[in-house]
Every structure is written in structure tokens, then in C-alpha cells.
Design a protein around this motif. Structure first.
Motif, mmCIF file in Angstrom:
data_model
loop_
_atom_site.group_PDB
_atom_site.id
_atom_site.type_symbol
_atom_site.label_atom_id
_atom_site.label_comp_id
_atom_site.label_asym_id
_atom_site.label_seq_id
_atom_site.Cartn_x
_atom_site.Cartn_y
_atom_site.Cartn_z
ATOM 1 N N ASN A 208 0.875 -1.171 0.000
ATOM 2 C CA ASN A 208 0.000 0.000 0.000
ATOM 3 C C ASN A 208 0.915 1.224 0.000
ATOM 4 O OD1 ASN A 208 -2.698 1.165 0.275
ATOM 5 N ND2 ASN A 208 -1.977 1.860 2.258
ATOM 6 N N SER A 223 -2.696 7.929 -0.558
ATOM 7 C CA SER A 223 -2.393 6.504 -0.543
ATOM 8 C C SER A 223 -2.769 5.925 -1.892
ATOM 9 C CB SER A 223 -3.216 5.834 0.564
ATOM 10 O OG SER A 223 -3.117 4.442 0.471
ATOM 11 N N CYS A 224 -1.963 4.992 -2.379
ATOM 12 C CA CYS A 224 -2.316 4.352 -3.650
ATOM 13 C C CYS A 224 -2.021 2.854 -3.563
ATOM 14 C CB CYS A 224 -1.568 4.990 -4.825
ATOM 15 S SG CYS A 224 0.173 5.214 -4.570
ATOM 16 N N THR A 226 -0.518 0.091 -4.749
ATOM 17 C CA THR A 226 0.513 -0.346 -5.700
ATOM 18 C C THR A 226 0.453 -1.851 -5.909
ATOM 19 O OG1 THR A 226 2.064 -0.453 -3.858
ATOM 20 C CG2 THR A 226 2.141 1.519 -5.210
ATOM 21 N N ALA A 352 0.536 3.934 -10.396
ATOM 22 C CA ALA A 352 -0.238 4.397 -9.236
ATOM 23 C C ALA A 352 0.575 5.403 -8.425
ATOM 24 C CB ALA A 352 -0.629 3.201 -8.371
ATOM 25 N N THR A 355 0.946 8.735 -10.469
ATOM 26 C CA THR A 355 -0.321 9.466 -10.518
ATOM 27 C C THR A 355 -0.574 10.184 -9.200
ATOM 28 O OG1 THR A 355 -1.200 7.803 -12.024
ATOM 29 C CG2 THR A 355 -2.805 9.232 -10.955
ATOM 30 N N GLY A 356 -0.301 9.483 -8.093
ATOM 31 C CA GLY A 356 -0.467 10.098 -6.775
ATOM 32 C C GLY A 356 0.382 11.347 -6.639
ATOM 33 N N LEU A 437 -7.235 10.201 -3.948
ATOM 34 C CA LEU A 437 -6.822 10.254 -5.353
ATOM 35 C C LEU A 437 -7.916 9.813 -6.320
ATOM 36 C CD1 LEU A 437 -3.230 8.760 -4.966
ATOM 37 C CD2 LEU A 437 -3.840 11.170 -5.237
ATOM 38 N N THR A 438 -8.632 8.754 -5.966
ATOM 39 C CA THR A 438 -9.573 8.170 -6.928
ATOM 40 C C THR A 438 -10.737 9.096 -7.278
ATOM 41 O OG1 THR A 438 -10.664 7.044 -5.093
ATOM 42 C CG2 THR A 438 -9.034 5.791 -6.336
ATOM 43 N N PHE A 447 -3.657 8.351 -14.731
ATOM 44 C CA PHE A 447 -3.154 7.004 -14.476
ATOM 45 C C PHE A 447 -2.742 6.321 -15.778
ATOM 46 C CE2 PHE A 447 -3.938 2.382 -13.632
ATOM 47 C CZ PHE A 447 -2.897 2.211 -12.732
#
Length: 474
Positions: A208, A223-224, A226, A352, A355-356, A437-438, A447
């Protein structure tokens, strides 16, 4: 009374936070011990410390035993939800059993007893935090991902079932937001970006991935997911970082021959008669894919270029792959390769992270970073140059890209040894602005662009001279 008489009316008293007597020993006792714990999704690390001197006596780690219920946080939330009552109990008990095993091992190796541990601190992402405390994590899986508690918490070790001194306290650091947990607060304590003028990006690379960006003016975190590709999972010949794992890879630009180095041996394979490779771990995977791109074996989109004149480039079951180690250089009786699917899985993970970082830069209104810090035990093994070639983070002067090891664990250790830092952690956790982020505008577009190596459009001036212009600009 026994301690008083045994010590000739002289005793040593351990007092917790000037509030509570937790131990009485006969005579003068100079050595007291504490344990700082980083409960990672995949790996649990513990640091045994002398509370008088602050010295780290030993470090020990184990694989998080919860992995049998799911490799990532979402699958563990799902397990708890789909097994009402018993699911949460099993997840909680497995980490407690794992920690007790870790405590027994680390104390025994240094001639101590688990009862010698008087204080513990713990960090972990929000899901690991909830499972450690046996708090239902169900709603962390649903937007807006609310944690049950934000503040730090003190709990008796005996109430958690930890086999240390019966009066020992466990201090668990605060949580920032749904998927940015106490481990990220530990990173903040260790690196103190809130005291710096430079614009810093800290990446805690794990199953994570957690990001912090900013300086003394403002900090944002994100948080992304991964996934576990960087830790060797979902990679055909992937493995954890253990003896025999390929950890470094270099490809010759002329003849496409490969040099690799494995954990446990200092020489490259070309200097050894029997290298004995067993698989390839995270740092080796990053090196390998960055080298494949740098040498024109895969293109910007991650696709293999089929016509490469090398016996290492081949088609297996109608799918392209590249041989990193030949069969006679391994102990597994087969060639170790990087497949097209391996490349894709790493692209998803690195995309990911990128992009974050990109969305956080937009949030802060900045165009460039002054410094990139790679945190996490895994982060210390990554080659920063190869990581930037791959596009794990935006362009930065490579002189200012460096690894700091397990910063979350360092933060837990700082909080173990300095109670003022516990107050600081509470204050900082409330100041950091969390970015989900989403739900950010253009997340999907960003992304998809970040899936390219190093990126579909973004310039990388600091890769000039490291990657040939014709490859970088393709």
C-alpha cells in the motif's frame, strides 16, 4: 515486600509517564527495554531498544501472518466482512501470535526475557492498525473510508494478548485518514518535512504505497494501491528479498548481455562459477524493467520489441519474454525471465505512485520537486536512477533522490524513546491534508499516461544523458 527485602530496602521503580508504577525490582537496575513495531501489510519489523541509552539492540522481521487471508488491505477487509465475527478474530489473533513469536525471538537472542519489555510503540497503515486493535475495518472499504479512531491510543499489552511485562503499555501512533495511517505519521516524525523549506516528496513503497508532499507551509498525503508486485508477488519468477534473489540487473547496450547480482553474494554473476539464482526480488525487478526500456528492448508503452537480435529475447507459448538468468546460473532448473505480464504488473504499480505524486503536485500548485525520499525497508534497496527511468516518481535532480530505510519504523522508535514526539505526532497528523486520489478530477487519464515508461508526456530533463534521446523521445 519481597523486592524491598531482597534489595536490602533499595529498589528500582519503573514509572510510566509519571502516572503509574509498572515495575518494582530489587536493588539498582540500569537496563530497561522497549520495542518499536512497524506492522506492514506484508512485513512486520521490530526494533528492540535500550530505554536508558536509546540504543537499538536488535532488529527482527517476519512476514505478516495475515497474508494467508489476503495479500493486500482490501482483501483482508473483505475477509473480515465475509466471515462475520470469526474473520476479524482470526485476523487479529494471527497478528498477535506473530508479534508474540517476534518478541520471543528477539529477546531470546539477546539473553532477555519478554517480561523485560516495559514499553511498546506501534505503527501501521489504517487497516493494520484496526486489525491489531480488533476494530471492525469494514467501513474503511467504503467511501469516504472513515477510520474508527484518529487519535493515538495507549493500551495495556496484556489486554491485546501481547506476552511482555504484564504492566507494559502499547502506544499506537495517530492516523491521518482512511488509507494514510500511523505508519505515515511515523515517516513524518522521522523525516520532518514540516520543518523544511524545500518541496519534498516522501514515498513509502510497499503493498500500500503512501505519499507525503510539501514543506513547512503545507503538507498533503495520499495513498495508492501499488499491489505486491514490488515485493515479488504476481511476477513469474518473483520472490521476497532473501538469499538467492536477484537484486541488481544491468544490460549491456551493445550485445544485450545481462549482469546480475544476488542477495548473499557480493560479486556479479560474471565473476562466479555458479551464481545460484532462485528468483528476482523487488529491486531487481525495477532494475530489469528500467534496463529493458533504457536499452530499447521494450518501448515506452511497455511492449517488447520482437525483432531484438539476442538469444535472450524469445517467444514462449506465443508470448514474449527476456532471459535474465540462464538455467545453469540458477538453482531452480529453469531460466529466470521477465515476461510481458511482469512488465504490465510493474507498470500498474509504478503508474499508481506517479499518478499520486502528480495529483498532489497539482493540489499544491507546483511544477517541480526539490527532493524525493524513498522510505520503507524496500525503498533502501531501490536504485534511485533506475526508479526514475521507470517513472516511479516525477523528474527530480538525482543528487536529491535518496533512500532512508524503514522511516515508519524509525518514527515508531523515535516515539518509543521520546514522549514529547508523541505529542508532536498528534499535532502533525491533524495538520496534514489528505487527498483521496480516486475522486480527483482526471484520475483515470493521469493514471493511463503514468503507465508509460517513464511517462507518456511529462518531460524528464534529469534523465538526459542517462537514457538516449531517441528512446526518451520515442
Amino acid at each position: 515486600p519481597e523486592a524491598l527485602r531482597e534489595g536490602g530496602w533499595k529498589i528500582t521503580v519503573a514509572i510510566w509517564m509519571e502516572r503509574q508504577i509498572i515495575d518494582i525490582k530489587p536493588g539498582k537496575v540500569d537496563e530497561t527495554y522497549g520495542l518499536a513495531i512497524d506492522v506492514g501489510t506484508t512485513t512486520v519489523a521490530a526494533y528492540l531498544c535500550n530505554l536508558q541509552t536509546g540504543k537499538v539492540i536488535a532488529t527482527e522481521s517476519i512476514m505478516n501472518p495475515q497474508v494467508i487471508y489476503g495479500e493486500d488491505v482490501m482483501s483482508r477487509i473483505t475477509y473480515a466482512m465475509t466471515h462475520p465475527g470469526e474473520g476479524l478474530e482470526k485476523l487479529h489473533q494471527s497478528i498477535i501470535n506473530g508479534l508474540n513469536h517476534l518478541i520471543h525471538t528477539i529477546t531470546k537472542e539477546h539473553g532477555l526475557s519478554p517480561e523485560d519489555i516495559l514499553e511498546l510503540t506501534a505503527v501501521g497503515n489504517t487497516v493494520m492498525h484496526h486489525l491489531l486493535l480488533k476494530i471492525n475495518p469494514e467501513y474503511l472499504g467504503v467511501s469516504p473510508f472513515p477510520p474508527v479512531i484518529h487519535e493515538s491510543i495507549n493500551v495495556k499489552a496484556r489486554d491485546l494478548g501481547l506476552k511482555v511485562h504484564p504492566s507494559a503499555n502499547v502506544h499506537i501512533l495517530p492516523i491521518e485518514a482512511g488509507f494514510v495511517g500511523a505508519d505515515n505519521v511515523g515517516v513524518l516524525l522521522a523525516e520532518e518535512p514540516y520543518n523544511q523549506d524545500e518541496m519534498v516528496l516522501i514515498i513509502d513503497v510497499g503493498t500500500n504505497g503512501e505519499l507525503v508532499m510539501g514543506n513547512r507551509e503545507k503538507l498533503v498525503s495520499a495513498s495508492c494501491a501499488t499491489g505486491p508486485a514490488f515485493e515479488g508477488a504476481h511476477i513469474k519468477f518473483g520472490m521476497r528479498a532473501a538469499p538467492g534473489a536477484i537484486e541488481r540487473v544491468k544490460i549491456d547496450s551493445e550485445n544485450k548481455e545481462v549482469k546480475f547480482r544476488i542477495i548473499g553474494k557480493e560479486q556479479w554473476n560474471t565473476e562466479l562459477k555458479n551464481p545460484g539464482a532462485k528468483g528476482i526480488c523487488g529491486s531487481g525487478i525495477i532494475d530489469a524493467i528500467a534496463e529493458l526500456y533504457r536499452n530499447g528492448i521494450i518501448d515506452k508503452s511497455g511492449r517488447f520489441k520482437i525483432g531484438i537480435p539476442s538469444p535472450r529475447m524469445r517467444i514462449n507459448e506465443e508470448k514474449p519474454e527476456f532471459v535474465i538468468a540462464w538455467k545453469d546460473e540458477t538453482t531452480i532448473e529453469q531460466d529466470i525471465t521477465i515476461t510481458q505480464q511482469d512488465v504490465r504488473n510493474v507498470q500498474l504499480a509504478k503508474g499508481a505512485l506517479y499518478t499520486g505524486a502528480k495529483l498532489m503536485m497539482r493540489k499544491l500548485g507546483i511544477e517541480k520537486l526539490d527532493k524525493v525520499i524513498l522510505a520503507g525497508a524496500f525503498g533502501s534497496y531501490i536504485d534511485p536512477e533506475e526508479a526514475m527511468v521507470l517513472g516511479m516518481f516525477p523528474d527530480c535532480d538525482l543528487k536529491n533522490v535518496y533512500a532512508v530505510g524503514n522511516a515508519a519504523g524509525d518514527g515508531a522508535r523515535i516515539a518509543l524513546l521520546n514522549k514529547d514526539k508523541r505529542v508532536e505526532a498528534e499535532e502533525i497528523a491533524r495538520k496534514v491534508e489528505y487527498v483521496e486520489l480516486t475522486i480527483e478530477e482526471n484520475f483515470q487519464k493521469e493514471f493511463m499516461e503514468a503507465m508509460h515508461i517513464p511517462h507518456m508526456h511529462d518531460p524528464f530533463p534529469h534523465l538526459k544523458g542517462i537514457v538516449k534521446d531517441e528512446i526518451l523521445n520515442q
